[in-house]
Design a protein around this motif. Structure first.
Motif, PDB file in Angstrom:
ATOM      1  N   GLY A   1      10.463  82.876 -43.810  1.00  0.00           N
ATOM      2  CA  GLY A   1      10.996  83.999 -42.886  1.00  0.00           C
ATOM      3  C   GLY A   1      10.265  83.253 -41.349  1.00  0.00           C
ATOM      4  O   GLY A   1      11.222  83.789 -40.142  1.00  0.00           O
TER       5      GLY A   1
ATOM      6  N   HIS B   1       5.235  81.212 -39.108  1.00  0.00           N
ATOM      7  CA  HIS B   1       4.123  80.580 -38.655  1.00  0.00           C
ATOM      8  C   HIS B   1       4.852  79.512 -38.150  1.00  0.00           C
ATOM      9  O   HIS B   1       4.999  78.455 -37.020  1.00  0.00           O
ATOM     10  CB  HIS B   1       3.711  79.504 -39.726  1.00  0.00           C
TER      11      HIS B   1
ATOM     12  N   ASP C   1      11.718  74.869 -46.847  1.00  0.00           N
ATOM     13  CA  ASP C   1      11.739  75.343 -47.999  1.00  0.00           C
ATOM     14  C   ASP C   1      12.955  75.654 -48.643  1.00  0.00           C
ATOM     15  O   ASP C   1      14.409  74.691 -48.464  1.00  0.00           O
ATOM     16  CB  ASP C   1      11.938  76.915 -47.179  1.00  0.00           C
ATOM     17  N   GLN C   2      12.575  75.371 -49.612  1.00  0.00           N
ATOM     18  CA  GLN C   2      13.392  75.197 -51.355  1.00  0.00           C
ATOM     19  C   GLN C   2      14.387  76.401 -51.799  1.00  0.00           C
ATOM     20  O   GLN C   2      15.680  76.340 -52.226  1.00  0.00           O
ATOM     21  CB  GLN C   2      12.390  75.048 -52.762  1.00  0.00           C
TER      22      GLN C   2
ATOM     23  N   ASN D   1      11.563  70.570 -51.324  1.00  0.00           N
ATOM     24  CA  ASN D   1      10.791  71.610 -51.811  1.00  0.00           C
ATOM     25  C   ASN D   1      10.039  70.470 -50.971  1.00  0.00           C
ATOM     26  O   ASN D   1      10.007  69.478 -50.828  1.00  0.00           O
ATOM     27  CB  ASN D   1      10.885  70.822 -53.620  1.00  0.00           C
ATOM     28  N   PHE D   2       8.595  71.001 -50.625  1.00  0.00           N
ATOM     29  CA  PHE D   2       7.584  69.750 -50.254  1.00  0.00           C
ATOM     30  C   PHE D   2       7.428  69.123 -50.567  1.00  0.00           C
ATOM     31  O   PHE D   2       6.787  68.023 -49.838  1.00  0.00           O
ATOM     32  CB  PHE D   2       6.810  70.864 -49.601  1.00  0.00           C
TER      33      PHE D   2
ATOM     34  N   ASP E   1       1.950  77.511 -46.521  1.00  0.00           N
ATOM     35  CA  ASP E   1       1.624  78.885 -47.007  1.00  0.00           C
ATOM     36  C   ASP E   1       2.839  79.451 -48.531  1.00  0.00           C
ATOM     37  O   ASP E   1       3.581  79.787 -48.542  1.00  0.00           O
ATOM     38  CB  ASP E   1       2.196  79.794 -45.802  1.00  0.00           C
TER      39      ASP E   1
ATOM     40  N   GLY F   1       3.507  79.881 -52.775  1.00  0.00           N
ATOM     41  CA  GLY F   1       3.473  81.512 -53.150  1.00  0.00           C
ATOM     42  C   GLY F   1       5.206  81.489 -52.944  1.00  0.00           C
ATOM     43  O   GLY F   1       5.866  80.971 -52.228  1.00  0.00           O
TER      44      GLY F   1
ATOM     45  N   GLN G   1      11.562  87.659 -51.034  1.00  0.00           N
ATOM     46  CA  GLN G   1      11.564  87.183 -52.243  1.00  0.00           C
ATOM     47  C   GLN G   1      11.215  88.060 -53.707  1.00  0.00           C
ATOM     48  O   GLN G   1      12.070  88.525 -54.292  1.00  0.00           O
ATOM     49  CB  GLN G   1      10.743  85.672 -52.944  1.00  0.00           C
TER      50      GLN G   1
HETATM   51  C1  SAM Z   1       4.810  82.541 -48.720  1.00  0.00           C
HETATM   52  S1  SAM Z   1       6.059  82.750 -47.961  1.00  0.00           S
HETATM   53  C2  SAM Z   1       5.859  81.626 -46.408  1.00  0.00           C
HETATM   54  C3  SAM Z   1       6.525  82.387 -45.547  1.00  0.00           C
HETATM   55  C4  SAM Z   1       5.880  81.889 -44.403  1.00  0.00           C
HETATM   56  N1  SAM Z   1       4.847  81.162 -44.004  1.00  0.00           N
HETATM   57  C5  SAM Z   1       6.460  83.442 -42.827  1.00  0.00           C
HETATM   58  O1  SAM Z   1       5.645  82.872 -42.450  1.00  0.00           O
HETATM   59  O2  SAM Z   1       8.221  83.334 -43.099  1.00  0.00           O
HETATM   60  C6  SAM Z   1       6.320  80.842 -48.913  1.00  0.00           C
HETATM   61  C7  SAM Z   1       7.239  79.614 -49.002  1.00  0.00           C
HETATM   62  O3  SAM Z   1       7.190  78.879 -49.660  1.00  0.00           O
HETATM   63  C8  SAM Z   1       8.696  78.934 -50.217  1.00  0.00           C
HETATM   64  N2  SAM Z   1       8.159  77.458 -51.265  1.00  0.00           N
HETATM   65  C9  SAM Z   1       7.049  77.413 -51.940  1.00  0.00           C
HETATM   66  N3  SAM Z   1       6.805  76.548 -53.062  1.00  0.00           N
HETATM   67  C10 SAM Z   1       7.707  75.336 -52.454  1.00  0.00           C
HETATM   68  C11 SAM Z   1       7.973  73.927 -52.362  1.00  0.00           C
HETATM   69  N4  SAM Z   1       7.148  73.793 -53.513  1.00  0.00           N
HETATM   70  N5  SAM Z   1       8.704  73.474 -51.605  1.00  0.00           N
HETATM   71  C12 SAM Z   1       8.726  74.246 -50.689  1.00  0.00           C
HETATM   72  N6  SAM Z   1       9.699  75.903 -50.646  1.00  0.00           N
HETATM   73  C13 SAM Z   1       9.041  76.149 -51.048  1.00  0.00           C
HETATM   74  C14 SAM Z   1       9.287  79.591 -51.140  1.00  0.00           C
HETATM   75  O4  SAM Z   1      10.549  79.412 -50.851  1.00  0.00           O
HETATM   76  C15 SAM Z   1       8.776  80.571 -49.475  1.00  0.00           C
HETATM   77  O5  SAM Z   1      10.585  80.873 -48.988  1.00  0.00           O
END
Ligand code: SAM
Length: 307
Positions: A32, A35, A52-53, A76-77, A98, A100, A105
């Motif tokens: 969202g 950060h 973000d994926q 995907n990162f 960050d 998970g 979700q």
């Molecule tokens: C904990 S949330 C991050 C929240 C964000 N830092 C914020 O403050 O709004 C994790 C996000 O990372 C994404 N995510 C998880 N693994 C990922 C990956 N390997 N590549 C890209 N996005 C990923 C998820 O879809 C999710 O939207």
């Protein structure tokens, strides 16, 4: 679309990134944009690349970062190098992960991540590829047992995998409620009474498997470290011991000069450390943040600087 997520360890990440207004930063898990927004707001001639994926997160982050020096990309990162090449970026001053799932979700029942409520058993962050239902209806009992043990540390992994196998023989497991039922039926009544959410570990394990989370993290760390410029910072927030162990080991490896086997009496490799640890121990959320945000209770932040 409403997208709810409270960022954890926000001030600690911003401090840890030591942001330069002209720097190029990458948030690999934009969610969202909690950060991302704080990073982008500190940039003048610099730029933030937010990945973000999940298409829902990309839509929310794009909206929230409007007017700021930021570019949002669905990726995907683990493939961050491709995204950076397409954008013509050849080095990063800072990286944030960050890990998970986001609260969005989990709370959006239709995404099938939650053991509360009933929905199609999906759990895909990227909303593409095989679902959790595909996995539980096709994997062998031994494979399901491995997933539950390894990714969920589930003590009743073998029994739960057996119940899944017998349940799906009668009818495919299509919904979260069917899976919760199969898990509950595998546990001794005393365990069911004591543990309010006995399906929690199974759901975590399947989510990690469906999204290939540990492989993505392992590859992503290497790709992102390679993209960091000397002096660049990497901040990673983890939420369970499997992730934290992986990050801790990789950070130690980069920060260690000598790579000789420990039984060698003297160093013969002449290796040089490639990074320095900014945090020797992981940073945890302060009591106030933990009281306000349940997710913060298990969060651990590790920070390093590339040499
Ligand atoms: C904990 S949330 C991050 C929240 C964000 N830092 C914020 O403050 O709004 C994790 C996000 O990372 C994404 N995510 C998880 N693994 C990922 C990956 N390997 N590549 C890209 N996005 C990923 C998820 O879809 C999710 O939207």
């Amino acid at each position: 679309m409403s997208f709810h997520h409270i960022p954890v360890l926000l001030a600690e990440c911003i401090d840890g990134l030591a942001i330069r207004p002209d720097g190029i930063y990458l948030d690999g898990t934009a969610g969202g944009a909690g950060h991302s927004k704080e990073i982008a707001a500190r940039l003048t001639t610099g730029r933030l690349i937010a990945l973000d994926q999940d298409p829902d997160a990309v839509a929310a982050a794009s909206q929230r970062l409007e007017g700021l020096p930021a570019t949002v990309v669905q990726s995907n990162f683990r493939y961050a190098d491709r995204a950076l090449a397409q954008l013509g970026v050849d080095g990063l001053d800072g990286v944030l992960l960050d890990l998970g799932v986001s609260s969005h979700q989990l709370d959006e029942v239709s995404r099938g991540f939650s053991y509360q409520g009933d929905a199609p058993l999906d759990m895909r962050m990227s909303q593409s590829g095989p679902t959790a239902a595909d996995l539980v209806n096709t994997a062998s009992r031994a494979e399901l047992c491995r997933i539950l043990k390894e990714y969920g540390e589930e003590p009743y992994a073998w029994q739960i995998a057996g119940k899944i196998e017998s349940a799906r023989a009668a009818a495919p497991i299509e919904t979260t409620a069917q899976l919760v039922q199969a898990v509950a039926s595998a546990l001794p009544p005393a365990v069911r009474r004591k543990d309010k959410n006995p399906a929690r570990r199974t759901f975590q394990a399947l989510r990690i498997a469906v999204n290939g989370e540990l492989d993505a993290l392992s590859e992503g760390l290497d790709v992102l470290f390679a993209a960091l410029k000397p002096g660049g910072r990497m901040c990673v927030i983890t939420f369970h011991s499997l992730e934290d162990r992986l990050v801790k080991q990789r950070f130690r490896q980069w920060a260690t000069a000598c790579t000789c086997p420990p039984e060698f009496p003297v160093c013969v490799c002449g290796g040089k450390a490639r990074a320095k640890l900014i945090t020797k121990k992981p940073v945890e959320a302060a009591a106030g943040e933990q009281a306000e945000n349940r997710r913060a209770r298990s969060a651990k932040l590790r920070i390093l600087e590339k040499l």
